[in-house]
Design a protein around this motif. Structure first.
Motif, mmCIF file in Angstrom:
data_model
loop_
_atom_site.group_PDB
_atom_site.id
_atom_site.type_symbol
_atom_site.label_atom_id
_atom_site.label_comp_id
_atom_site.label_asym_id
_atom_site.label_seq_id
_atom_site.Cartn_x
_atom_site.Cartn_y
_atom_site.Cartn_z
ATOM 1 N N THR A 102 9.656 -91.820 -21.344
ATOM 2 C CA THR A 102 8.773 -90.620 -21.839
ATOM 3 C C THR A 102 9.809 -89.478 -22.362
ATOM 4 O O THR A 102 11.129 -89.554 -22.335
ATOM 5 N N PRO A 127 3.305 -94.023 -23.025
ATOM 6 C CA PRO A 127 3.500 -93.260 -21.907
ATOM 7 C C PRO A 127 3.456 -93.792 -20.821
ATOM 8 O O PRO A 127 3.801 -93.522 -19.635
ATOM 9 N N HIS A 156 4.318 -87.076 -9.145
ATOM 10 C CA HIS A 156 5.332 -88.514 -9.292
ATOM 11 C C HIS A 156 6.308 -88.239 -7.922
ATOM 12 O O HIS A 156 6.343 -87.273 -7.442
ATOM 13 N N HIS A 157 7.103 -89.267 -7.990
ATOM 14 C CA HIS A 157 8.370 -89.395 -7.321
ATOM 15 C C HIS A 157 9.387 -88.336 -7.518
ATOM 16 O O HIS A 157 9.255 -87.792 -8.583
ATOM 17 N N LYS A 160 11.859 -88.166 -10.545
ATOM 18 C CA LYS A 160 11.525 -88.286 -12.145
ATOM 19 C C LYS A 160 12.116 -87.078 -13.005
ATOM 20 O O LYS A 160 12.476 -86.096 -12.229
ATOM 21 N N ASP A 162 11.509 -85.889 -16.196
ATOM 22 C CA ASP A 162 10.668 -84.958 -17.128
ATOM 23 C C ASP A 162 9.439 -84.291 -16.491
ATOM 24 O O ASP A 162 8.700 -84.999 -15.708
ATOM 25 N N SER A 165 4.817 -85.130 -17.026
ATOM 26 C CA SER A 165 5.008 -86.549 -17.223
ATOM 27 C C SER A 165 4.575 -86.864 -18.751
ATOM 28 O O SER A 165 3.617 -86.125 -19.253
ATOM 29 N N GLY A 166 4.727 -88.028 -19.373
ATOM 30 C CA GLY A 166 4.425 -88.471 -20.553
ATOM 31 C C GLY A 166 3.102 -88.414 -20.346
ATOM 32 O O GLY A 166 2.145 -88.471 -21.262
ATOM 33 N N THR A 167 2.391 -89.300 -19.395
ATOM 34 C CA THR A 167 0.823 -89.486 -19.393
ATOM 35 C C THR A 167 0.094 -88.295 -19.345
ATOM 36 O O THR A 167 -0.924 -88.276 -20.000
ATOM 37 N N PHE A 241 2.736 -101.574 -13.856
ATOM 38 C CA PHE A 241 2.982 -101.373 -15.236
ATOM 39 C C PHE A 241 3.440 -102.535 -16.122
ATOM 40 O O PHE A 241 3.455 -102.611 -17.413
HETATM 41 O O1 LIG Z 1 8.580 -91.564 -14.373
HETATM 42 C C1 LIG Z 1 7.677 -92.445 -13.871
HETATM 43 O O2 LIG Z 1 7.574 -92.710 -12.683
HETATM 44 C C2 LIG Z 1 6.578 -92.424 -14.858
HETATM 45 N N1 LIG Z 1 6.658 -91.944 -15.835
HETATM 46 C C3 LIG Z 1 5.596 -92.174 -17.012
HETATM 47 C C4 LIG Z 1 5.072 -90.695 -17.475
HETATM 48 O O3 LIG Z 1 5.939 -89.984 -17.587
HETATM 49 O O4 LIG Z 1 3.872 -90.581 -17.499
HETATM 50 C C5 LIG Z 1 4.641 -93.051 -16.514
HETATM 51 C C6 LIG Z 1 4.222 -93.269 -15.206
HETATM 52 O O5 LIG Z 1 3.734 -91.865 -14.860
HETATM 53 C C7 LIG Z 1 5.380 -93.271 -14.167
#
Ligand SMILES: O=C(O)C1=N[C@H](C(=O)O)C[C@H](O)C1
Ligand code: NAI
Length: 267
Positions: A102, A127, A156-157, A160, A162, A165-167, A241
């Protein structure tokens, strides 16, 4: 029938290691090599937990890998910093990218779209590969036609890199395509602590939660007079996924344009 030759970038990562297993158990797929910044010239089997992959070569140099092995597909599950470089390099060498990484900007996507056109090969940037998450985005887009007020909360965990999130970005883009433009909240609202209202995307607000124990979750809340509507998706493991990754690999072999988002191919 020849097997699909696949290179996986980021094989030791949470997603990459799951993708290695997916490719390994899929009958018509073959792991041609992996890309990692460690152990170039060695074998995947030398990494802890991968002893069964003794013969799979590890490359640090993507271009060299593509020149020597001429794979069909690159699956990229790395970091926002290297994802774009990997994707461009793949297209330049005629290798079709399936990208879960992402953090791609609009400018990145435009550049890749043009590169696909120039090279006449497909590329899929997704994403989110989880079918439920794709439906959550589609349902949110539908709701966005009727509700102008929306807040996106992604959880998210805490490893991560970014945010958002990309989603969440993709969800906001999809809603923005149909939603009547509106700056949300009170016109005079003030943040007494900066960031309290989250990121602003076209007047919608995106909130990023990071906690150990979480995997990947998103809730999209719509509100109007006397009612709210909440659409939520939860991924409880990374296996969630993998059917999307497989769909993307099978599809990227048949297309010659850039596809951004699995919602464009699930039908
Ligand atoms: O980093 C993650 O774990 C995920 N990344 C993607 C995002 O940024 O949306 C997809 C999912 O959410 C898991
Ligand atoms: N599209 C989707 O459905 C999903 C996408 N993601 C995205 O996938 C990416 C990876 O996520 P995770 O696996 O959780 O991260 P991770 O941190 O566990 O794995 C990333 C891997 O990339 C490797 N890496 C870093 N630089 C590299 C380079 N130059 N060459 C090769 N490998 C390199 C790291 O060593 C690491 O093993 C992130 O961008 C994340 O947002 C994550 C889950 C689902």
């Amino acid at each position: 029938m020849d097997k699909v030759k696949i290179v996986i970038a980021g094989p030791r990562g949470r997603m990459g290691s799951e993708a290695v297993q997916l490719v390994n158990r899929t009958e018509n797929y073959e792991i041609a090599a992996v890309i990692d910044h460690k152990n170039g010239g060695g074998f995947l089997g030398d990494f802890e937990g991968f002893s069964q992959f003794g013969q799979v070569p590890v490359y640090t140099d993507l271009a060299l890998c593509f020149q020597e092995l001429k794979p069909d597909v690159l699956i990229d599950l790395t970091t926002p910093e290297v994802g774009m470089f990997h994707t461009k390099t793949a297209l330049e060498y005629g290798v079709r990218p399936v990208v879960g990484t992402t953090g791609f900007s609009k400018e990145n996507l435009k550049e890749l779209e043009e590169l696909c056109q120039e090279k006449g090969i497909g590329c899929i940037i997704a994403p989110n590969f989880a079918l439920g998450a794709v439906l959550m985005m589609k349902f949110s887009q539908l709701a966005g036609r009727y509700f102008n007020d929306v807040e996106i909360i992604e959880l998210h965990h805490d490893q991560k890199l970014d945010a958002p999130s990309g989603t969440a970005v993709k969800t906001a883009e999809m809603i923005a395509d149909v939603r009547e433009n509106k700056e949300q909240g009170h016109s005079q609202e003030k943040e007494t602590i900066p960031g309290a209202r989250g990121a602003n995307f076209d007047g919608m607000h995106i909130h990023s939660v990071r906690l150990p124990g979480l995997i990947a979750h998103q809730q999209v809340m719509f509100g109007s007079e006397g009612q709210t509507l909440t659409i939520r998706h939860d991924s409880y493991n990374r296996a969630s996924f993998m059917s999307g990754v497989k769909l993307a690999v099978d599809t990227v072999l048949k297309i010659d344009t850039l596809v951004y988002g699995l919602e464009n191919i699930i039908d």
